[in-house]
Design a protein around this motif. Structure first.
Motif, mmCIF file in Angstrom:
data_model
loop_
_atom_site.group_PDB
_atom_site.id
_atom_site.type_symbol
_atom_site.label_atom_id
_atom_site.label_comp_id
_atom_site.label_asym_id
_atom_site.label_seq_id
_atom_site.Cartn_x
_atom_site.Cartn_y
_atom_site.Cartn_z
ATOM 1 N N LYS A 178 0.800 -1.227 0.289
ATOM 2 C CA LYS A 178 0.428 0.189 -0.137
ATOM 3 C C LYS A 178 0.799 1.206 0.117
ATOM 4 O O LYS A 178 0.271 2.070 -0.642
ATOM 5 C CB LYS A 178 -0.981 -0.104 0.540
ATOM 6 N N SER A 190 3.447 3.490 -1.295
ATOM 7 C CA SER A 190 4.582 4.194 -2.773
ATOM 8 C C SER A 190 5.468 5.320 -2.847
ATOM 9 O O SER A 190 5.519 6.018 -1.719
ATOM 10 C CB SER A 190 3.037 5.409 -3.374
ATOM 11 N N GLU A 191 5.298 5.371 -3.683
ATOM 12 C CA GLU A 191 6.756 6.302 -3.533
ATOM 13 C C GLU A 191 7.004 7.357 -3.174
ATOM 14 O O GLU A 191 7.732 8.339 -2.163
ATOM 15 C CB GLU A 191 7.896 6.445 -5.308
ATOM 16 N N GLY A 227 -1.808 6.320 -2.201
ATOM 17 C CA GLY A 227 -0.930 4.950 -1.344
ATOM 18 C C GLY A 227 -0.727 5.803 -0.148
ATOM 19 O O GLY A 227 -1.407 6.882 -0.257
ATOM 20 N N ASP A 235 2.756 6.653 2.218
ATOM 21 C CA ASP A 235 3.860 7.795 2.970
ATOM 22 C C ASP A 235 4.713 6.379 3.551
ATOM 23 O O ASP A 235 4.064 6.072 4.539
ATOM 24 C CB ASP A 235 4.490 8.926 3.197
ATOM 25 N N TRP A 263 4.411 0.704 -7.994
ATOM 26 C CA TRP A 263 5.135 1.454 -8.225
ATOM 27 C C TRP A 263 6.463 1.305 -8.312
ATOM 28 O O TRP A 263 6.647 0.267 -8.485
ATOM 29 C CB TRP A 263 4.875 0.815 -6.584
ATOM 30 N N VAL A 305 9.993 2.731 -3.238
ATOM 31 C CA VAL A 305 9.510 2.282 -1.514
ATOM 32 C C VAL A 305 10.449 1.799 -0.813
ATOM 33 O O VAL A 305 10.366 2.650 0.263
ATOM 34 C CB VAL A 305 8.939 1.298 -1.841
#
Length: 574
Positions: A188, A190-191, A196, A198, A242, A247
């Motif tokens: 869940k 994302s970059e 999503g 952090d 992603w 990540v």
């Protein structure tokens, strides 16, 4: 200003709160005053943004809202909430638990043995890591000067197949320690955190688990599952579109020692514009990070590597494969091919294997404690049913007890459950699948009968519907259900009546022959045909002088015609 679905756009809010913005209309000047009042420590601090617009329309601006602190203000900075006395007491208790932590690794493992079956190697490694970490945390609480020393956290990576107990093992440890605990799936994140979540969001969730206390949150545990799903390229292959490498990089800064804002970027931006005061931060120096994943592809790679080295006369002695049956000693032994395919080589994994699987060297280097847990075989699943303190079998027993039915289990039946569960290839979770499939019809039918005891047998597991039909059609249960139905009717409709022996025998016979519950047969014969309603009319017409009715066979054969005769007889008596 733009207002979409009750959410204020940050750009529009920045324009409204900016000092250089030209304020011309009375409406805009009023909004600007309210925004500055919300930012004033002595003013309406904590007023939700949504209610500022209510105030523009003539409202008070102090009701509930969707952003900020409590609706009535109270001087709290924007985006912060005031903890309750109960939360403060709980936070102090957590800190005291850490100060009092004196457990030895063997004591930790003994606690885990009560809930987690097998996985002895994993429990030993985790016990040592937990004791080392929280002993150091306790020392730093007692002596603040120690916090400045360099400290390498024993962050943990658990590799093992699905359903082998990774999550349950970590959750049990957190329960034992009583520290804030947050679980999340790696998929869940994302970059960027825009779509999503952090990486820093999991640290903020520790604050929520700690009742808003940032001091307590810094001693919590963060568990990230399915980390193999964010492997960058390699064998894992990041999922969800992603950038798995990015990540992982986002976790690097929080896995060691950094300060994370208690507010997310949106809250921080609004807080700065509204003068929300000094931001609170959470130190991750003592936050223990635990990662886990199945690493199925890596297991195959290690298997091929070990198999190649073991060929020929100069066989390498790296160690045997980790089979599911190791360490499982039980007098009861499931039969069949229940152990087939339960072989793992993850305990032979090296750092290069994780890097090849897609974990960045910087990431795996910050996780020094690595342990493999093996797949569970039928013996292990049987022990889970019979030995674990919170076995899933106890859950089903509690479910039936809620209906007043005691669920017992024969040993042979539990062995059969374990054999079927291992074929599902989903580990301990399969126990729920097998038991639910076998008992679902019993849960539906038996609460409506007078049954007070059910025994789980091997025959029931293999043929649940046939066993249920035989139980529902037994004469003993049918007679008991008839008496139970009479009592329920008397309580519900305030009508007392009995049945002639011939009527009872015929009802029981129909239940046995058709396999229908007695309740269904009796309702069809006497409730749907208006017999019970007719008895109530007679009782009310006689003002209760006639309160006991006996059903004869004529009433069973022709209920409507027989009830008419009863009513006519009542009219003649009147």
């Amino acid at each position: 200003l733009q207002v979409r679905s009750g959410v204020v756009c940050s750009a529009a809010l920045a324009a409204a709160a900016g000092a250089t913005w030209t304020v011309r209309s009375r409406r805009r000047r009023r909004l600007l005053r309210l925004l500055r009042r919300a930012a004033s420590p002595g003013g309406a601090a904590g007023v939700p943004i949504g209610n500022i617009f209510d105030a523009m329309r003539g409202g008070t601006g102090v009701g509930g809202g969707f952003m900020g602190g409590p609706g009535m203000g109270g001087g709290m900075p924007f985006g912060q909430k005031q903890s309750s006395p109960e939360e403060d007491a709980k936070a102090q208790k957590v800190l005291q638990n850490i100060r009092d932590f004196r457990m030895r690794p063997r004591e930790v493992k003994t606690f885990l043995d009560r809930f987690v079956v097998e996985q002895d190697d994993a429990k030993k490694v985790l016990s040592v890591a937990i004791c080392d970490h929280y002993n150091w945390a306790r020392s730093c609480i007692d002596k603040a000067s120690l916090r400045d020393r360099n400290y390498t956290k024993p962050n943990i990576l658990i590799a093992g197949p699905t359903g082998s107990g990774k999550t349950y093992l970590v959750r049990t440890m957190a329960k034992m320690l009583g520290v804030p605990f947050v679980k999340a799936d790696a998929t869940k994140f994302s970059e960027t955190g825009i779509v999503g979540e952090d990486a820093e969001d999991v640290v903020r969730q520790l604050v929520d688990q700690a009742g808003g206390n940032t001091e307590v949150a810094q001693y919590g545990m963060v568990y990230i599952d399915e980390v193999d799903k964010v492997c960058s390229g390699g064998q894992g292959g990041a999922r969800g579109g992603w950038n798995g490498s990015q990540v992982q990089s986002n976790f690097l800064k929080i896995m060691e020692d950094t300060e994370v804002s208690a507010k997310n970027p949106m809250q921080a931006s609004l807080s700065n514009m509204l003068g929300g005061g000094q931001d609170q931060t959470i130190s991750t120096k003592f936050v223990l990070f635990i990662f886990s994943g199945a690493f199925n592809s890596m297991n195959e790679t290690i298997k091929n590597r070990v198999g190649t080295k073991s060929m020929g006369f100069l066989a390498d002695s790296e160690g045997p494969a980790f089979t599911s049956s190791q360490g499982a000693g039980s007098a009861a032994t499931p039969s069949g091919d229940s152990n087939e395919g339960a072989v793992s080589y993850l305990h032979l994994a090296e750092t290069s294997d994780f890097v090849e699987a897609g974990l960045e060297p910087e990431f795996i280097g910050r996780v020094p404690v690595r342990v493999a847990i093996r797949a569970l075989d039928a013996k292990d699943l049987y022990r889970i049913l019979t030995e674990a303190e919170d076995s899933v079998l106890k859950q089903f027993q509690n479910d039936f007890m809620g209906y007043g039915i005691e669920l017992k289990a024969e040993d042979d039946a539990l062995l059969r459950v374990a054999e079927l569960a291992v074929k599902e290839k989903t580990g301990a979770r399969a126990l729920v699948t097998v038991l639910e499939k076998a008992l679902r019809s019993f849960k539906f039918e038996l609460p409506s009968t007078s049954c007070t005891e059910l025994t789980l047998t091997r025959k029931l597991i293999d043929d649940p519907q046939g066993t249920l039909n035989a139980l529902l059609s037994s004469p003993e249960l049918a007679r008991s259900d008839v008496q139970r139905w009479l009592g329920e009717v008397e309580k519900k409709y305030e009508v007392r009546f009995d049945m002639a022996d011939g009527v009872r025998d015929r009802v029981v016979k129909e239940c046995v022959e058709t396999g229908q519950p007695a309740e269904a047969v009796l309702n069809r014969c006497f409730q749907d045909t208006g017999v019970i309603a007719g008895f109530r009319e007679i009782r009310e017409a006689t003002q209760g002088s006639v309160e006991l009715f006996t059903i004869n066979e004529a009433m069973l054969d022709q209920p409507e015609e027989e009830m008419k005769k009863w009513k006519k007889g009542l009219e003649r008596v009147s």
